[in-house]
Scaffold this active site. Structure first.
Site, PDB file in Angstrom:
ATOM      1  N   GLN A 109       8.536  14.053  -2.823  1.00 52.88           N
ATOM      2  CA  GLN A 109       7.249  14.345  -3.442  1.00 52.88           C
ATOM      3  C   GLN A 109       7.119  15.855  -3.673  1.00 52.88           C
ATOM      4  OE1 GLN A 109       5.575  11.928  -4.575  1.00 52.88           O
ATOM      5  NE2 GLN A 109       3.694  12.940  -5.207  1.00 52.88           N
ATOM      6  N   GLU A 139      -0.025  12.279 -13.888  1.00 56.50           N
ATOM      7  CA  GLU A 139      -0.436  12.507 -12.514  1.00 56.50           C
ATOM      8  C   GLU A 139       0.616  13.359 -11.801  1.00 56.50           C
ATOM      9  OE1 GLU A 139      -0.563   8.989  -9.942  1.00 56.50           O
ATOM     10  OE2 GLU A 139      -2.597   9.558  -9.406  1.00 56.50           O
ATOM     11  N   GLU A 172       4.639   2.543 -12.515  1.00 57.06           N
ATOM     12  CA  GLU A 172       5.942   1.907 -12.747  1.00 57.06           C
ATOM     13  C   GLU A 172       6.114   0.705 -11.825  1.00 57.06           C
ATOM     14  OE1 GLU A 172       5.521   5.208 -11.960  1.00 57.06           O
ATOM     15  OE2 GLU A 172       5.614   5.866 -14.053  1.00 57.06           O
ATOM     16  N   GLU A 225      -4.111  -0.786  -8.405  1.00 60.70           N
ATOM     17  CA  GLU A 225      -4.743   0.533  -8.430  1.00 60.70           C
ATOM     18  C   GLU A 225      -3.621   1.548  -8.556  1.00 60.70           C
ATOM     19  OE1 GLU A 225      -5.604   3.830  -7.791  1.00 60.70           O
ATOM     20  OE2 GLU A 225      -6.286   3.480  -5.742  1.00 60.70           O
ATOM     21  N   ILE A 279       0.837  -1.205   0.000  1.00 66.46           N
ATOM     22  CA  ILE A 279       0.000   0.000   0.000  1.00 66.46           C
ATOM     23  C   ILE A 279       0.874   1.258   0.000  1.00 66.46           C
ATOM     24  CG2 ILE A 279      -1.973  -1.138   1.086  1.00 66.46           C
ATOM     25  CD1 ILE A 279      -1.177   0.241   3.756  1.00 66.46           C
ATOM     26  N   PRO A 280       0.294   2.384  -0.431  1.00 69.16           N
ATOM     27  CA  PRO A 280       1.049   3.643  -0.510  1.00 69.16           C
ATOM     28  C   PRO A 280       0.919   4.478   0.763  1.00 69.16           C
ATOM     29  CG  PRO A 280      -1.038   3.916  -1.617  1.00 69.16           C
ATOM     30  CD  PRO A 280      -1.046   2.515  -1.028  1.00 69.16           C
ATOM     31  N   CYS A 296      -5.404   9.297  -5.252  1.00 72.19           N
ATOM     32  CA  CYS A 296      -5.418   8.677  -6.587  1.00 72.19           C
ATOM     33  C   CYS A 296      -6.609   9.161  -7.393  1.00 72.19           C
ATOM     34  CB  CYS A 296      -5.397   7.169  -6.471  1.00 72.19           C
ATOM     35  SG  CYS A 296      -6.536   6.548  -5.246  1.00 72.19           S
ATOM     36  N   LYS A 316       2.830  -4.925   3.326  1.00 71.10           N
ATOM     37  CA  LYS A 316       4.036  -4.097   3.307  1.00 71.10           C
ATOM     38  C   LYS A 316       3.551  -2.663   3.116  1.00 71.10           C
ATOM     39  CE  LYS A 316       6.898  -1.986   1.278  1.00 71.10           C
ATOM     40  NZ  LYS A 316       7.201  -0.565   1.555  1.00 71.10           N
ATOM     41  N   PRO A 317       3.480  -1.888   4.225  1.00 70.21           N
ATOM     42  CA  PRO A 317       3.057  -0.490   4.082  1.00 70.21           C
ATOM     43  C   PRO A 317       4.196   0.361   3.506  1.00 70.21           C
ATOM     44  CG  PRO A 317       3.424  -1.041   6.412  1.00 70.21           C
ATOM     45  CD  PRO A 317       3.791  -2.259   5.616  1.00 70.21           C
ATOM     46  N   ALA A 318       3.855   1.583   3.112  1.00 69.81           N
ATOM     47  CA  ALA A 318       4.870   2.455   2.502  1.00 69.81           C
ATOM     48  C   ALA A 318       5.821   2.997   3.564  1.00 69.81           C
ATOM     49  CB  ALA A 318       4.190   3.604   1.773  1.00 69.81           C
ATOM     50  N   GLU A 319       7.095   3.077   3.210  1.00 70.56           N
ATOM     51  CA  GLU A 319       8.106   3.518   4.164  1.00 70.56           C
ATOM     52  C   GLU A 319       7.940   4.990   4.546  1.00 70.56           C
ATOM     53  OE1 GLU A 319       8.404   2.158   1.233  1.00 70.56           O
ATOM     54  OE2 GLU A 319      10.129   2.858   0.072  1.00 70.56           O
ATOM     55  N   SER A 371       2.324   3.571  -7.792  1.00 66.64           N
ATOM     56  CA  SER A 371       2.639   4.149  -9.092  1.00 66.64           C
ATOM     57  C   SER A 371       2.535   3.111 -10.217  1.00 66.64           C
ATOM     58  CB  SER A 371       4.063   4.715  -9.051  1.00 66.64           C
ATOM     59  OG  SER A 371       4.971   3.669  -8.774  1.00 66.64           O
TER      60      SER A 371
HETATM   61  P1  NAD Z   1       5.413   3.611  -5.259  1.00 66.20           P
HETATM   62  O1  NAD Z   1       4.648   2.909  -6.308  1.00 66.20           O
HETATM   63  O2  NAD Z   1       6.888   3.658  -5.390  1.00 66.20           O
HETATM   64  O3  NAD Z   1       5.110   2.987  -3.813  1.00 66.20           O
HETATM   65  C1  NAD Z   1       3.917   2.299  -3.478  1.00 66.20           C
HETATM   66  C2  NAD Z   1       4.270   1.089  -2.610  1.00 66.20           C
HETATM   67  O4  NAD Z   1       5.072   0.187  -3.371  1.00 66.20           O
HETATM   68  C3  NAD Z   1       5.103   1.417  -1.367  1.00 66.20           C
HETATM   69  O5  NAD Z   1       4.717   0.571  -0.298  1.00 66.20           O
HETATM   70  C4  NAD Z   1       6.514   1.068  -1.797  1.00 66.20           C
HETATM   71  O6  NAD Z   1       7.372   0.735  -0.737  1.00 66.20           O
HETATM   72  C5  NAD Z   1       6.256  -0.155  -2.664  1.00 66.20           C
HETATM   73  N1  NAD Z   1       7.319  -0.420  -3.633  1.00 66.20           N
HETATM   74  C6  NAD Z   1       8.207   0.445  -4.180  1.00 66.20           C
HETATM   75  N2  NAD Z   1       9.035  -0.202  -5.013  1.00 66.20           N
HETATM   76  C7  NAD Z   1       8.654  -1.495  -5.018  1.00 66.20           C
HETATM   77  C8  NAD Z   1       9.111  -2.663  -5.705  1.00 66.20           C
HETATM   78  N3  NAD Z   1      10.129  -2.602  -6.559  1.00 66.20           N
HETATM   79  N4  NAD Z   1       8.456  -3.818  -5.490  1.00 66.20           N
HETATM   80  C9  NAD Z   1       7.415  -3.893  -4.654  1.00 66.20           C
HETATM   81  N5  NAD Z   1       6.958  -2.831  -3.958  1.00 66.20           N
HETATM   82  C10 NAD Z   1       7.566  -1.644  -4.141  1.00 66.20           C
HETATM   83  O7  NAD Z   1       4.830   5.049  -5.141  1.00 66.20           O
HETATM   84  P2  NAD Z   1       5.619   6.307  -4.559  1.00 66.20           P
HETATM   85  O8  NAD Z   1       7.049   6.350  -4.943  1.00 66.20           O
HETATM   86  O9  NAD Z   1       5.335   6.324  -3.140  1.00 66.20           O
HETATM   87  O10 NAD Z   1       4.881   7.465  -5.337  1.00 66.20           O
HETATM   88  C11 NAD Z   1       5.244   7.758  -6.687  1.00 66.20           C
HETATM   89  C12 NAD Z   1       4.043   8.168  -7.462  1.00 66.20           C
HETATM   90  O11 NAD Z   1       3.077   7.107  -7.446  1.00 66.20           O
HETATM   91  C13 NAD Z   1       3.284   9.333  -6.886  1.00 66.20           C
HETATM   92  O12 NAD Z   1       3.822  10.533  -7.222  1.00 66.20           O
HETATM   93  C14 NAD Z   1       1.933   9.114  -7.459  1.00 66.20           C
HETATM   94  O13 NAD Z   1       1.856   9.613  -8.755  1.00 66.20           O
HETATM   95  C15 NAD Z   1       1.795   7.633  -7.486  1.00 66.20           C
HETATM   96  N6  NAD Z   1       1.029   7.141  -6.316  1.00 66.20           N
HETATM   97  C16 NAD Z   1      -0.225   6.752  -6.519  1.00 66.20           C
HETATM   98  C17 NAD Z   1      -0.975   6.306  -5.452  1.00 66.20           C
HETATM   99  C18 NAD Z   1      -2.363   5.877  -5.630  1.00 66.20           C
HETATM  100  O14 NAD Z   1      -3.123   5.851  -4.665  1.00 66.20           O
HETATM  101  N7  NAD Z   1      -2.745   5.459  -6.801  1.00 66.20           N
HETATM  102  C19 NAD Z   1      -0.441   6.271  -4.185  1.00 66.20           C
HETATM  103  C20 NAD Z   1       0.871   6.658  -4.001  1.00 66.20           C
HETATM  104  C21 NAD Z   1       1.585   7.084  -5.099  1.00 66.20           C
END
Ligand code: NAD
Length: 491
Positions: A340, A393, A241, A260, A159-160, A294, A185-188, A239
């Protein structure tokens, strides 16, 4: 090093990994500092878990599902436990809201709204746990066929940071209601609320292994979880990616996933719309959580004939917006992290360098710490349709105003990005409301309103690059379960 108690204090041992209802530190003792977005001050730390902790968490979930107390509970018993988690969130709501607000930077009133929503996820899915029926299917003479809905087994959740408490509830509650055991695995950048709610789940009586939490960095903890051969399903929000990476990882094990991945959601304002009703909603849909939503309404598409009038009123509304630290409870707080903040500022600078006019910008309150991660809400327009900032976005408080000619043009413009998450349609013409709603490519369409992600009961998810699969509502119970067909030949 292992402990029974969650410890996220800056001077503690970074005990934030939950396996089998036991809190522990990372095997190597690694820690990640937690900063308050409002002033960049460190106020907590979490464990830097990795592949070893993920292995332990997945094994605990498997054990809980196949042999543990969790797997033996009836649907009604599971439901009661989940409802108890909801009650405990409500009972501790003020303290939790304060912590969420400090950790993410969001204004306190948003933190409070998030606690109400997080509790509601557990209440809704707790109540639904014993109401998911399978089907019987008419078949050949002498046969009875049943299609059962069964849990997958072990579900993984990544989750983010934007709504940590809500995302914890949204992702875990339906999966647990169906009887899966979970690893999250929550976001760091912001994960203190998932930790606190997991702790409340233990207090509620959830058996060991039902919820396991591994804190850590994306590449170190998220990647091994997505690639783990021991998981049966994965839910990811973040994201596009990283969404691609986790989907590739789960595909190698032929494991399904729900993704999502955000949006560039349009608010489509026709000339006959009730501007008094539209304006506050359009403003809130981009300013809420500093645009880090989002489903943020990040494009306002306005019919040419009323563009100047509507945007003129929006300009006024934007210039009155105030950004301040989380505890000041202003319209907008800081962004979640320095990264960010810089990303949003880079996109704004590039747009301005390309000649896109800034129509209006909110202010930053006097006395707001300069060290925080602030970006004032900004209204840009008219934004050329093919410009990056009109298509990608931003995930910040930046609204792009774009004029359109007529209904056909509105549809084309609304559908012109890679995303398709949410859309808002503002018109008093009933036939047009429905024509537009059917033609816009988005997982949720609001007519004369905009939910900004709200609505636990409403199925939610994307089309196109916004992802696939559905969370929220009863759809989430289907998403986190699998159909087993049993064919009985009784002659
Ligand atoms: P991210 O996709 O990097 O992170 C989301 C989650 O994925 C976090 O828990 C992170 O630790 C985990 N993660 C990161 N790399 C990973 C990997 N290689 N394998 C598995 N898990 C991994 O998002 P971010 O860097 O926090 O934000 C970047 C952009 O993503 C934002 O600017 C925004 O555009 C978008 N975003 C969208 C949402 C949404 O609700 N749709 C939420 C957060 C961010």
């Amino acid at each position: 090093m292992s402990s029974q108690r969650l410890d996220i204090s800056p001077e503690g041992g970074a005990v934030s990994i939950l396996i089998n209802n036991e809190w522990r530190a990372a095997a190597g003792g690694g820690a990640i500092p937690v900063y308050a977005p409002s002033d960049d001050g460190q106020f907590a730390q979490i464990a830097r878990g990795g592949a070893a902790e993920v292995d332990g968490a997945v094994a605990a979930a498997r054990e809980a599902f196949e042999r543990g107390d969790w797997g033996r509970l009836t649907a009604t018993e599971r439901g009661r436990l989940l409802m108890k988690v909801g009650e405990l969130i409500q009972a501790n709501a003020e303290e939790l809201a304060q912590l969420e607000s400090r950790d993410t930077g969001k204004p306190l009133s948003q933190g409070r709204a998030d606690m109400a929503a997080a509790a509601r996820y557990f209440e809704y899915y707790g109540a639904a746990a014993d109401k998911v029926h399978g089907e019987t299917i008419p078949f050949l003479e002498g046969y009875t066929v049943m299609a059962l809905r069964e849990p997958f087994g072990v579900t993984a959740h990544i989750i983010p940071w934007n709504y940590p408490a809500q995302m914890f509830g949204r992702s875990l509650a339906p999966s647990l209601a169906m009887g899966n055991a979970t690893v999250i695995k929550p976001a760091e950048e912001a994960c203190l609320l998932p930790l606190r709610i997991a702790d409340l789940a233990i207090e509620a009586g959830l058996p060991a292994g039902a919820i396991n939490v591994v804190t850590g960095l994306g590449e170190e903890a998220g990647a091994p979880l997505a690639a783990h051969p021991g998981i049966d399903f994965l839910a990811f929000t973040g994201s596009p990616e990283v969404g691609t990476l986790v989907q590739q990882a789960t595909a190698r094990n032929h494991v399904g996933c729900v993704l999502e991945l955000g949006g560039k959601s349009p608010q489509i304002v026709f000339e006959d719309a009730d501007f008094d009703a539209v304006l506050p909603v359009v403003q809130k849909a981009i300013v809420q959580n500093a645009g880090q939503t989002c489903s943020a309404g990040s494009r306002v598409l306005v019919q040419e004939s009323v563009y100047d009038e509507f945007v003129g009123r929006l300009k006024e509304a934007f210039s009155g917006l105030v950004t301040a630290s989380h505890d000041a409870d202003a319209n907008c707080g800081p962004l979640v992290s320095r990264d960010q903040q810089q990303r949003v500022q880079r996109m704004l600078t590039a747009a301005e360098a390309d000649g896109i006019p800034v129509i209006s910008r909110g202010g930053i309150a006097e006395g707001t710490p300069a060290s925080g991660y602030y970006v004032a809400p900004t209204l840009l327009g008219p934004v050329p349709r093919d410009h990056t900032i009109a298509r990608e976005e931003v995930f910040g408080p930046v609204l792009c105003a774009i004029p359109f000619r007529d209904e056909a043009d509105a549809v084309e413009l609304a559908n012109s990005t890679d995303y398709g998450l949410v859309a808002g349609i503002w018109t008093r013409d009933g036939a047009r409301q429905m024509r537009m709603a059917r033609k816009v490519r988005a997982g949720q369409v609001f007519i004369n309103g905009y939910g900004a992600g709200g609505g636990i009961e409403l199925p939610f998810g994307g089309m196109k690059k916004s992802g696939h699969g559905r969370e929220k509502g009863f759809e989430a119970l289907r998403e986190f379960s699998v159909v087993k067909t049993i064919v009985l030949n009784h002659g």
